[in-house]
Design an enzyme around this catalytic site. Structure first.
Site, mmCIF file in Angstrom:
data_model
loop_
_atom_site.group_PDB
_atom_site.id
_atom_site.type_symbol
_atom_site.label_atom_id
_atom_site.label_comp_id
_atom_site.label_asym_id
_atom_site.label_seq_id
_atom_site.Cartn_x
_atom_site.Cartn_y
_atom_site.Cartn_z
ATOM 1 N N LYS A 124 98.520 27.890 -20.214
ATOM 2 C CA LYS A 124 97.667 26.760 -19.824
ATOM 3 C C LYS A 124 98.248 26.013 -18.627
ATOM 4 C CE LYS A 124 95.462 26.007 -24.308
ATOM 5 N NZ LYS A 124 96.007 27.178 -24.987
ATOM 6 N N GLU A 170 98.044 15.786 -22.751
ATOM 7 C CA GLU A 170 96.931 15.342 -21.926
ATOM 8 C C GLU A 170 96.119 14.298 -22.681
ATOM 9 O OE1 GLU A 170 95.006 19.054 -21.091
ATOM 10 O OE2 GLU A 170 93.689 18.915 -22.834
ATOM 11 N N HIS A 227 89.587 23.704 -35.243
ATOM 12 C CA HIS A 227 89.599 23.957 -33.793
ATOM 13 C C HIS A 227 89.116 25.359 -33.448
ATOM 14 C CE1 HIS A 227 91.654 20.169 -33.147
ATOM 15 N NE2 HIS A 227 92.599 20.529 -33.984
ATOM 16 N N ARG A 277 88.895 37.842 -21.385
ATOM 17 C CA ARG A 277 88.380 38.935 -22.208
ATOM 18 C C ARG A 277 86.915 38.682 -22.520
ATOM 19 N NH1 ARG A 277 87.986 35.966 -26.840
ATOM 20 N NH2 ARG A 277 89.634 34.450 -27.227
#
Length: 480
Positions: free
Chosen positions: A115, A199, A234, A291
């Site tokens: 990330k 974040e 999630h 993908r």
């Protein structure tokens, strides 16, 4: 390309093989000892046992899979999703053995697999980012300083992975230390890398992603968006295309941003750029999945393209023949992931034998399926049985088709997410389009589902009694 090995199992293996067969390409299945009699093994032209039931002794053995591919004179390897699909080392090894990896180049997988590296790659392309830091940290004092600067709530995320692992929402400073430790521990366990970053947590977030396809000549197309905000732990359970809240202008803006993300890493093949959207319709780059996604069928249905076919053509070095202006949205599509999970028990996996397994059929109904009646649901892999997809002329028709399809999907022997899916599609918040990633937390409880099931059973019993009484009256009417 005359022969493809599909380095996967279940519904996605069959999905890829169907397109390959349509294109006149032979297919090779791999299987573990637990999957010896699985449908994907029977469907393929050839099949080879790759190892024992645990995935680290079978489906994750990249070098062994490549060796079998070479032995069987395979031209290309399609990784599906999960397992080795985003493993840069595997993709690189496939390339080095002169076999086509039907996916992006290993360099792109490597960049977008982190990330932090992904943020670094796209930051010069003027793509909106969630406020936060662009470096991994483990120091608590530094974490506190950053959190105070951007403001609580914050989100701690693992740099090396996804699927909700190593992710923690922190509402206040007092919880920061414990949540940091948990996130680092979980990330280390799941990915072998404890790197985390911080974040700003976007309140009332919606999860919206853009499907892209890129060829080796620099052409990049986007196939509109998918709304993936209905999640548990999630992880997505319900997806739809298009989103109920995007207008054409915002759709184009996000589509162009997604193509820029692909451009930033010289991307080739199918990929998905994920964004978070806040309550004011501001969107922020989240990550790129390098993908084919589980939820790709909804994009196929609204755009009228076979994404696997395009993957194979691009991997063969062909040019994308269509242009962005050729693509149009046709109707609305919904997808429910049918997991062998118990929605009355915190969505825990439900293993057992599929004593009854009857699929729904009809116009506008598609089931991407990997199981059949009588099969055991193995404990070693993801518990998804199938994907139930509906396509209607508009969102309302797609929802009504979905509810009917759920009612016509008969499974006994394991608990599934079908009742939860029906709860979602009948809920006013979902039907109105006014929902976010907190849907499960805000609206769902096992008690509500249990009560709903009891009411439906009571109504069914009353209807049966009424029909019986009417039948008895007919029997008592004397004939002339």
């Amino acid at each position: 390309m005359k022969k493809i090995l599909v380095a996967n199992r279940g519904e996605i293996a069959i999905r890829v093989m169907k397109t390959a067969q349509k294109m006149g390409i032979k297919t090779v299945a791999i299987y573990s000892t637990a999957d010896r009699n699985a449908p994907h093994v029977k469907f393929a032209d050839e099949a080879v046992c790759i190892g024992e039931a645990p995935s680290n002794k079978s489906y994750l053995l990249g070098s062994k899979i490549i060796a079998e591919a070479k032995r069987l004179n395979v031209d290309g390897i399609h990784p599906g999703y999960g397992f080795l699909s985003e493993n840069a080392d595997f993709a690189e090894e496939v390339e080095k053995n002169n076999i086509v990896f039907i996916g992006p180049k290993s360099d792109a997988i490597r960049v977008m697999g982190s990330k932090l590296a992904a943020k670094e790659a796209v930051k010069t392309y003027n793509i909106p980012m969630v406020p936060g830091i662009d470096e991994a940290i483990t120091d608590l004092a530094k974490a506190k300083a950053i959190a105070k600067e951007i403001g609580f709530p914050i989100l701690i995320k693992a740099s090396a992975g996804g699927g909700g692992k190593g992710m923690r929402i922190v509402e206040k400073e007092g919880d920061l230390e414990s949540q940091m430790k948990r996130a680092i521990s979980e990330a280390t366990s799941a990915f072998g890398d404890g790197s985390v970053f911080i974040e700003k947590y976007v309140t009332s977030p919606r999860h919206i992603e853009i499907q892209i396809m890129a060829d080796v000549f620099g052409n990049i197309l986007y196939f509109f968006e998918r709304e993936c905000s209905i999640q548990r732990r999630h992880q997505k359970v319900v997806e739809e295309a298009p989103s109920a809240i995007l207008n054409p202008e915002l759709r184009k803006k996000m589509g162009i941003a997604a193509t820029k993300v692909a451009e930033s890493c010289n991307y080739v093949g199918a990929g998905t750029v994920e964004f978070l959207m806040d309550a004011d319709l501001n969107f922020y780059f989240l990550e790129m999945n390098t993908r084919l996604q589980v939820e790709h069928p909804v994009s196929e249905l609204i755009s009228g393209v076979d994404l696997v076919e395009l993957q194979i053509k691009v991997a063969r070095g062909e040019t994308l023949e269509m242009k962005q202006e050729d693509l149009r949205i046709n109707g609305h599509a919904l997808e429910l992931r049918v997991y062998a999970e118990d929605p009355l028990n915190d969505f825990l996996p439900s293993v057992g034998t599929l004593e009854v397994y009857k699929l729904p059929q009809g116009e506008g109904i598609r089931v991407d399926n990997g199981f059949e009646e009588g099969m055991e649901v193995p404990i070693y892999y993801d518990p998804m049985l199938s994907k139930l997809i509906t396509h209607g002329k508009d969102r309302e028709e797609a929802m009504q088709l979905m509810i009917k399809a759920i009612d016509d999907y008969h499974i006994a022997g394991v608990e599934t997410t079908l009742p939860f899916g029906k709860f979602v599609f009948e809920h006013e918040s979902f039907r109105s389009g006014n929902f976010d990633t907190h849907f499960v937390k805000d609206y769902y409880s096992p008690e509500m589902l249990r009560n709903k099931a009891e009411i439906e059973a009571r109504l069914a019993a009353l209807m049966a009694i009424r029909k019986y009484e009417e039948d008895q009256k007919k029997l008592r009417i004397p004939t002339a």
